[in-house]
Design an enzyme around this catalytic site. Sequence first.
Site: not given
Length: 252
Positions: A25, A27, A204
């Site tokens: 991922d 961001d 996240d």
Amino acid sequence: MSPTDYAGPDGRFMPPPHQAALLLDFDGTLVDIAPTPESVVVPPGLPRVLRRLRAKCGDALAVISGRAVDQIDHFLGDVPYAVAGEHGIAVRHRPDGPIVRADLPQYPPGWLQAAESLAAAHPGVRIERKIAGFVLHYRAAPEAADLLRDAAEGWIASGNGAFHIQAAKMAWEIRPHGVDKGHAVAALMQSPPFAGRHPIFVGDDVTDEDGIREAVRLGGVGFRIHRDFPDPTAFRTWLAGLTEGGDDRWGA
């Protein structure tokens, strides 16, 4: 198994580089969360680390993001071999290859018009347009979170079940059912250089749980920031450590 077969932050087994595919991922994982999507900063050493990891994994390194593919290109250039954008709606399997888009319904234009009116009435709310949906960002106007959620629920109630609301970091995303980051993992793992490898997915957010589940289903492993790493800085440090071993192993 030797101790160097274990490179996970919690001691979980990780396949050696020649058997692994890194699916990451962006961001909140590779880069720190910023006040706006445009203001994120790519740490100076990160591209070099990712290039070294891509070489160790025989090019099997991809970024899977909620952002559009061209936004990842803007921040990372040609560093990843493959990119999946918009939570798997758009997938580019190789550098300079075509972007393959899932066949999905289009949201009614009236939804976006209503969202833009809300943004105009609530300073700090920002609308991010995507091909098959849009995002209501309220990081700069947290008091508008419930109002935006209520409005979005009203829109999708008229969408015959084709759309849903995806919670994100200080944002609500209106997106079609049927495609998520797990879909992106499955799609990427079907073609070289990813095919036949064990996926290692790291994210996240709640949107990354689909990718983690699919990686595990395919015989790989998944990690999540704040659960397995305290923050993106710790994750980047761990990534850098993976480059320190020889080509056939992770960092000692």
